[in-house]
Design an enzyme around this catalytic site. Structure first.
Site, PDB file in Angstrom:
ATOM      1  NE  ARG A  93      -3.627   0.420   2.134  1.00  0.00           N
ATOM      2  CZ  ARG A  93      -4.188   0.819   3.274  1.00  0.00           C
ATOM      3  NH1 ARG A  93      -4.393  -0.036   4.243  1.00  0.00           N
ATOM      4  NH2 ARG A  93      -4.561   2.070   3.430  1.00  0.00           N
TER       5      ARG A  93
ATOM      6  CE1 TYR B 274     -13.266  11.977  -3.706  1.00  0.00           C
ATOM      7  CE2 TYR B 274     -12.985  13.251  -1.686  1.00  0.00           C
ATOM      8  CZ  TYR B 274     -13.396  12.102  -2.327  1.00  0.00           C
ATOM      9  OH  TYR B 274     -13.946  11.077  -1.604  1.00  0.00           O
ATOM     10  N   PRO B 275      -9.091  16.738  -3.382  1.00  0.00           N
ATOM     11  CG  PRO B 275      -8.477  19.012  -3.459  1.00  0.00           C
ATOM     12  CD  PRO B 275      -9.248  17.944  -4.223  1.00  0.00           C
ATOM     13  CG  MET B 276     -10.063  14.922   2.168  1.00  0.00           C
ATOM     14  SD  MET B 276     -11.207  13.615   2.690  1.00  0.00           S
ATOM     15  CE  MET B 276     -11.975  14.351   4.133  1.00  0.00           C
ATOM     16  CG  ASN B 277      -8.712  21.106   4.229  1.00  0.00           C
ATOM     17  OD1 ASN B 277      -7.680  20.607   3.784  1.00  0.00           O
ATOM     18  ND2 ASN B 277      -9.029  22.382   4.060  1.00  0.00           N
ATOM     19  CE  LYS B 278     -10.716  13.131   8.168  1.00  0.00           C
ATOM     20  NZ  LYS B 278      -9.997  12.174   9.012  1.00  0.00           N
TER      21      LYS B 278
ATOM     22  CG  HIS C  66     -13.310   6.423   6.771  1.00  0.00           C
ATOM     23  ND1 HIS C  66     -13.844   7.173   5.752  1.00  0.00           N
ATOM     24  CD2 HIS C  66     -12.121   5.945   6.298  1.00  0.00           C
ATOM     25  CE1 HIS C  66     -13.010   7.164   4.729  1.00  0.00           C
ATOM     26  NE2 HIS C  66     -11.958   6.430   5.026  1.00  0.00           N
TER      27      HIS C  66
ATOM     28  CD  GLN D  46      -8.742   2.779   0.380  1.00  0.00           C
ATOM     29  OE1 GLN D  46      -8.939   1.820  -0.353  1.00  0.00           O
ATOM     30  NE2 GLN D  46      -8.427   2.630   1.647  1.00  0.00           N
TER      31      GLN D  46
HETATM   32  C1  VOV Z   1     -12.587   1.738  -0.620  1.00  0.00           C
HETATM   33  C2  VOV Z   1     -12.822   2.709   0.217  1.00  0.00           C
HETATM   34  C3  VOV Z   1     -12.059   3.106   1.432  1.00  0.00           C
HETATM   35  C4  VOV Z   1     -11.510   2.330   2.429  1.00  0.00           C
HETATM   36  C5  VOV Z   1     -11.499   0.799   2.529  1.00  0.00           C
HETATM   37  C6  VOV Z   1     -10.886   3.209   3.389  1.00  0.00           C
HETATM   38  C7  VOV Z   1     -10.230   2.786   4.552  1.00  0.00           C
HETATM   39  C8  VOV Z   1      -9.481   3.663   5.337  1.00  0.00           C
HETATM   40  C9  VOV Z   1      -8.712   3.266   6.492  1.00  0.00           C
HETATM   41  C10 VOV Z   1      -8.591   1.839   7.015  1.00  0.00           C
HETATM   42  C11 VOV Z   1      -8.087   4.392   6.989  1.00  0.00           C
HETATM   43  C12 VOV Z   1      -7.196   4.507   8.245  1.00  0.00           C
HETATM   44  C13 VOV Z   1      -5.843   3.935   8.086  1.00  0.00           C
HETATM   45  C14 VOV Z   1      -5.055   4.549   6.962  1.00  0.00           C
HETATM   46  O1  VOV Z   1      -4.743   3.791   6.046  1.00  0.00           O
HETATM   47  O2  VOV Z   1      -4.765   5.738   7.006  1.00  0.00           O
HETATM   48  C15 VOV Z   1      -8.448   5.477   6.115  1.00  0.00           C
HETATM   49  C16 VOV Z   1      -7.947   6.774   6.254  1.00  0.00           C
HETATM   50  C17 VOV Z   1      -8.425   7.845   5.520  1.00  0.00           C
HETATM   51  N1  VOV Z   1      -9.409   7.816   4.574  1.00  0.00           N
HETATM   52 FE1  VOV Z   1     -10.339   6.187   3.844  1.00  0.00          FE
HETATM   53  N2  VOV Z   1     -11.080   4.512   2.965  1.00  0.00           N
HETATM   54  C18 VOV Z   1     -11.797   4.486   1.790  1.00  0.00           C
HETATM   55  C19 VOV Z   1     -12.241   5.576   1.025  1.00  0.00           C
HETATM   56  C20 VOV Z   1     -12.053   6.890   1.423  1.00  0.00           C
HETATM   57  C21 VOV Z   1     -12.687   8.026   0.808  1.00  0.00           C
HETATM   58  C22 VOV Z   1     -13.681   7.981  -0.315  1.00  0.00           C
HETATM   59  C23 VOV Z   1     -12.236   9.143   1.471  1.00  0.00           C
HETATM   60  C24 VOV Z   1     -12.690  10.568   1.238  1.00  0.00           C
HETATM   61  C25 VOV Z   1     -13.667  10.970   2.317  1.00  0.00           C
HETATM   62  C26 VOV Z   1     -15.070  11.143   1.828  1.00  0.00           C
HETATM   63  O3  VOV Z   1     -15.987  11.114   2.690  1.00  0.00           O
HETATM   64  O4  VOV Z   1     -15.286  11.361   0.628  1.00  0.00           O
HETATM   65  C27 VOV Z   1     -11.285   8.712   2.434  1.00  0.00           C
HETATM   66  C28 VOV Z   1     -10.572   9.580   3.250  1.00  0.00           C
HETATM   67  C29 VOV Z   1      -9.627   9.116   4.146  1.00  0.00           C
HETATM   68  C30 VOV Z   1      -8.719   9.980   4.840  1.00  0.00           C
HETATM   69  C31 VOV Z   1      -8.626  11.500   4.651  1.00  0.00           C
HETATM   70  C32 VOV Z   1      -7.956   9.205   5.686  1.00  0.00           C
HETATM   71  C33 VOV Z   1      -6.850   9.675   6.626  1.00  0.00           C
HETATM   72  C34 VOV Z   1      -7.533  10.314   7.813  1.00  0.00           C
HETATM   73  C35 VOV Z   1      -6.656  10.662   8.962  1.00  0.00           C
HETATM   74  O5  VOV Z   1      -7.146  11.476   9.781  1.00  0.00           O
HETATM   75  O6  VOV Z   1      -5.534  10.170   9.089  1.00  0.00           O
HETATM   76  N3  VOV Z   1     -11.207   7.341   2.409  1.00  0.00           N
HETATM   77  N4  VOV Z   1      -9.319   5.021   5.155  1.00  0.00           N
END
Ligand code: VOV
Length: 246
Positions: free
Chosen positions: A128, A142-146, A169, A182
């Site tokens: 990964r 797309y870019p994003m913020n928290k 999430h 992703q």
């Molecule tokens: C296939 C879809 C999918 C899957 C399985 C998935 C899983 C995961 C896991 C397991 C983790 C945590 C561990 C890591 O690996 O960081 C994350 C982390 C993250 N994600 Fe996610 N995410 C997806 C998809 C996915 C989408 C579509 C988005 C956009 C949000 C949306 O609403 O449009 C997103 C955002 C994020 C972000 C910004 C982070 C980091 C946040 C932080 O504060 O650090 N993400 N995500």
């Protein structure tokens, strides 16, 4: 007391590079000039494919739908310097004479340690961090913020609560296993937003379904802020001649 930062493990550096084709000057160029530009572009693609085959980086090329851009590249390389090297080589090419900058985004592949189970030595984690990007039919970026305002301040939430929200999430995301791939890239300190979100799908509609469903997860509903969206269809090297024929 200040909330505790999560540690991240970081992989390859990423450049998303969107370009608009100047069709007017492309059409005005001679057939020879156009062929020279296409040949040079294809040989750059071949060079990048060799980098990918040697697992020293990865790249994809998509055709953007809509007016935001025409071409969407995503490049991954071990260092930021390699990103500027390839960007400069591309900018010096004949084909780039017919391109206008549309958008770019600089970030690095990131995994956060909310679950505490990701080890950089684990082959699954390495896959990964240093991925060969999928060549699926559709891509969305797309870019994003928290959010960091008023009562909704992600950076003031304690670690446990953020980990709980991220777990919720990930559960939504996992429902799309095999349907969406992703890649989350971190860009704090590098670009204008905090993360880049890159999604790949065989079926474009699934991009909308996932992003919509996630809007209802607390982490997105309360804290998600989004920039511009780019969506595109895969452009293969073999399809370039047809795409550029005028
Ligand atoms: C296939 C879809 C999918 C899957 C399985 C998935 C899983 C995961 C896991 C397991 C983790 C945590 C561990 C890591 O690996 O960081 C994350 C982390 C993250 N994600 Fe996610 N995410 C997806 C998809 C996915 C989408 C579509 C988005 C956009 C949000 C949306 O609403 O449009 C997103 C955002 C994020 C972000 C910004 C982070 C980091 C946040 C932080 O504060 O650090 N993400 N995500």
């Amino acid at each position: 007391m200040a909330a505790e930062a999560v540690t991240t493990i970081d992989g390859w550096y990423a450049l998303h590079d969107m370009r608009t084709i100047d069709w007017t000057s492309w059409k005005k160029a001679s057939a020879d000039e156009r062929q020279e530009a296409i040949n040079e572009f294809k040989s750059l693609l071949t060079k990048w494919e060799e980098t990918e085959a040697a697992e020293k980086g990865s790249h994809v090329l998509y055709q953007v739908v809509g007016q935001k851009a025409d071409l969407m590249f995503m490049f991954l390389r071990p260092t930021m310097n390699e990103l500027t090297d390839l960007e400069t080589a591309f900018n010096k090419s004949k084909f780039a004479e017919f391109l206008l900058p549309a958008y770019s985004y600089v970030s690095v592949i990131e995994m956060s340690q909310y679950s505490g189970t990701n080890s950089p030595e684990d082959p699954k984690v390495r896959e990964r961090l240093y991925p060969i990007l999928p060549k699926w039919e559709h891509m969305c970026f797309y870019p994003m913020n928290k959010r960091r305002s008023g009562n909704e301040n992600w950076y003031a939430l304690d670690f446990k609560e953020r980990a709980r929200l991220m777990y919720e999430h990930s559960k939504t995301g996992r429902q799309y296993a095999g349907v969406i791939k992703q890649f989350i890239t971190g860009s704090i300190g590098f670009d204008d937003w905090e993360w880049g979100v890159t999604l790949f799908a065989h079926d474009a509609l699934q991009l909308k379904k996932l992003v919509y469903q996630m809007r209802f997860d607390d982490v997105t509903a309360l804290y998600g802020e989004f920039g511009e969206f780019f969506v595109g269809n895969r452009l293969t090297k073999d399809a370039i001649d047809t795409y550029l024929s005028v």
